[in-house]
Enzyme design. Structure first.
Site, PDB file in Angstrom:
ATOM      1  N   LYS A 179       0.858  -1.232  -0.007  1.00 45.88           N
ATOM      2  CA  LYS A 179       0.056   0.076   0.014  1.00 45.88           C
ATOM      3  C   LYS A 179       0.981   1.179   0.094  1.00 45.88           C
ATOM      4  O   LYS A 179       1.414   1.584   1.088  1.00 45.88           O
ATOM      5  CB  LYS A 179      -0.732  -0.198   1.109  1.00 45.88           C
ATOM      6  CG  LYS A 179      -2.255   1.224   0.993  1.00 45.88           C
ATOM      7  CD  LYS A 179      -2.691   1.544   2.296  1.00 45.88           C
ATOM      8  CE  LYS A 179      -1.593   2.799   2.826  1.00 45.88           C
ATOM      9  NZ  LYS A 179      -1.532   4.193   2.319  1.00 45.88           N
ATOM     10  N   GLY A 232       7.270   4.613   8.135  1.00 51.42           N
ATOM     11  CA  GLY A 232       6.400   5.820   8.370  1.00 51.42           C
ATOM     12  C   GLY A 232       6.586   6.408   9.752  1.00 51.42           C
ATOM     13  O   GLY A 232       7.614   6.160  10.265  1.00 51.42           O
ATOM     14  N   SER A 233       5.711   7.275  10.235  1.00 60.12           N
ATOM     15  CA  SER A 233       5.955   8.089  11.408  1.00 60.12           C
ATOM     16  C   SER A 233       5.629   7.131  12.595  1.00 60.12           C
ATOM     17  O   SER A 233       5.190   5.991  12.621  1.00 60.12           O
ATOM     18  CB  SER A 233       5.016   9.168  11.712  1.00 60.12           C
ATOM     19  OG  SER A 233       3.502   8.507  11.478  1.00 60.12           O
ATOM     20  N   GLY A 237       3.119   4.058  13.432  1.00 63.37           N
ATOM     21  CA  GLY A 237       3.694   2.742  13.466  1.00 63.37           C
ATOM     22  C   GLY A 237       3.189   2.079  14.642  1.00 63.37           C
ATOM     23  O   GLY A 237       2.890   0.725  14.810  1.00 63.37           O
ATOM     24  N   CYS A 288      13.680   9.906   6.433  1.00 71.74           N
ATOM     25  CA  CYS A 288      13.713   9.425   7.768  1.00 71.74           C
ATOM     26  C   CYS A 288      15.285   9.507   8.265  1.00 71.74           C
ATOM     27  O   CYS A 288      15.297  10.014   9.573  1.00 71.74           O
ATOM     28  CB  CYS A 288      13.456   8.067   7.654  1.00 71.74           C
ATOM     29  SG  CYS A 288      14.295   7.146   6.707  1.00 71.74           S
TER      30      CYS A 288
END
Ligand code: NAD
Length: 486
Positions: A179, A232-233, A237, A288
């Site tokens: 996704k 991701g964040s 997460g 990141c």
């Protein structure tokens, strides 16, 4: 043309390009102009269900689950070659979708190809071992694919991060449901198409762009997945890990960072300036592993900051496809977050040494541009020294000793990457061993993709390792077979 007249690009499920079950679509924005440039189908729960079911069928089908590992490897190598053949088209699309400068997008595409090449070469070398149990017993292990791998990908390096998870999963024999982020879904769909063209059977790689709250939640909480890789964040997460835990699904968490770049007075200044600037301004700071904290030895501090200010003044901003030094921020929302953080920094007592505002001017109209920004006089406890801003904002702090540098570097809830700039191997090793992060670079930063090097976080930057041979651990499970014979 209104967006409703635009063609809607389909999801990739079970080897087909299909519309979303409910007919939903996402407007895809060009952050360089703020306007919609294409539309893609928006996967919902029913589409995720279809994709997971297709992946499960692929695992059981001779065409994928029964394939010889060497043949799996050849498919991945063909994908690598096809990505290289279509490199310019993919880089241009990535640049448009995400806003990143074309040269960065070109690098990302080459790194994506390299993931498929690296893991293509590994597919037939995933071996178990024998265990000495004494006479009459043969004990050995088999590395079996873990099953259906769910991959939730952020918008900042879509083709690179997507390929980082998909390639080792396929090499291990898993089937994948990926996704991509609704904010930059285009190149993930292209990789899915290329996979089919290169012989991946239906269901081996499904691509379902959608929002986090719909497709993301549906995938993370799905009972049919066997593994989940989330990038991701931290906030999302944690939510994703909780959903996966309900189904006892193991998770790889690649989360945020506040990575320090430590510059000693004896460093090669030219090298350090270029490295420090690239570490924060690459991808407009939306990385990141961005080197978003700069620690400079106090006696070199002022001169180094002056050089860095001069460097930022030379940087050209513009639409990604024009290949500037720095492109736009992904969205208005992210731009506002950056503005808010800079205002917080000023309230906390930091000083803007460069930038500090939205960028305007010729060629930037409508886009989400922010000046490359240096915040000086930052102290350890400030929010701008602690929190991930995810924009082109560098927090600068002085230090006096190796011990103090290590203490400041570790004064973070994150631990993804660190950089050390010095000519003294003792100082370099003192910090490389003391800094609590998954990766430490000395006199370099980032190493151009670093496909071969294990990558992942300490502390709240996550757990599990991607890239390198270590990534395969997430996509395999060990079966022990014990045979007693006469
Ligand atoms: P995000 O956490 O908002 O979204 C990441 C992905 O999760 C997207 O695909 C999103 O649609 C999906 N998502 C959102 N809410 C969800 C939910 N409730 N359930 C399931 N899925 C959901 O992150 P972002 O804004 O796309 O990316 C920026 C963040 O990613 C930064 O914190 C950055 O540090 C981190 N990041 C980490 C790495 C790494 O390798 N460690 C790499 C790139 C980005």
């Amino acid at each position: 043309m209104t967006t409703t007249n635009m063609t809607v690009e389909g999801l990739i499920i079970d080897g087909q390009k299909v519309a979303a079950a409910d007919g939903g679509a996402i407007d895809v924005y060009d952050p360089s102009t703020g306007s919609v440039f294409t539309r893609v189908a928006r996967a919902g729960r029913a589409d995720v269900d279809r994709a997971v079911a297709a992946a499960a069928r692929a695992m059981d089908a001779p065409a994928w689950g029964g394939l010889e590992p060497a043949e799996r490897g050849r498919m991945l190598l063909r994908i690598a070659e096809a990505i290289r053949r279509r490199a310019e088209e993919l880089a241009t699309l990535e640049s448009r979708d995400n806003g990143k400068p074309l040269r960065q997008a070109r690098t990302d595409v080459q790194v994506a190809a390299r993931y498929f090449e690296f893991y293509g070469g590994v597919a037939d070398k995933i071996m178990g071992h024998t265990i000495p149990m004494g006479p009459g017993i043969l004990d050995f292990t088999i590395k079996e694919p873990i099953g259906v791998s769910a991959q939730i990908v952020p918008w900042n390096y879509p083709i690179q991060i997507g390929s980082r998870g998909v390639a080792p999963a396929l090499a291990a024999g898993c089937a994948v449901v990926m996704k991509p982020s609704s904010e930059a879904p285009m190149t993930a769909l292209r990789v899915g198409e290329i996979g089919l063209e290169c012989g991946l059977p239906p269901g081996a790689l499904n691509v379902v762009p959608g929002t986090g709250s719909e497709a993301g939640v549906a995938l993370a909480s799905h009972k049919g997945i066997n593994q989940l890789t989330f990038t991701g964040s931290v906030e999302v997460g944690v939510a994703v890990a909780k959903m996966a835990a309900e189904n006892v699904v193991p998770v790889v968490m690649e989360l945020g960072g506040k990575s320090p770049n430590v510059v000693f007075a004896d460093a090669d200044v030219d090298l350090a300036i270029a490295g420090v600037a690239k570490a924060i301004f690459q991808n407009a700071g939306q990385t990141c592993s961005a080197g978003s904290r700069l620690l400079v030895e106090r006696r070199a501090h002022d001169a180094f900051v002056d050089r860095l200010v001069a460097h930022t003044r030379t940087m050209k901003l513009g639409p990604g496809v024009d290949d500037p030094d720095m492109g736009p921020i992904i969205s208005e929302r992210q731009l506002e977050t950056i503005e808010r953080y800079v205002a917080i920094g000023l309230e906390e007592g930091a000083r803007v040494a460069a930038g500090g505002c939205r960028a305007t001017g010729a060629g930037l109209c409508g886009g989400y541009f922010y000046e490359p920004t240096l915040l000086a006089d930052v102290t350890r406890g400030m929010r701008v020294a602690q929190e991930e801003i995810f924009g082109p904002v560098l927090a600068i702090l002085p230090f006096d000793t190796v011990e103090e540098a290590a203490a400041i570097a570790n004064d973070s809830e994150y631990g993804l990457v660190a950089g050390v700039w010095t000519r003294d191997i003792n100082k370099a090793m003192a910090l490389a061993t003391r800094i609590k992060s998954g990766q430490v670079f000395v006199n370099t930063y980032g190493a151009g993709g670093g496909v071969e090097m294990p990558f992942g976080g300490y502390k709240k930057s996550g757990y599990g390792r991607e890239k390198s041979l270590e990534a395969l651990a997430s996509y395999t499970q060990t079966k022990n077979v014990c045979i007693k014979y006469a």
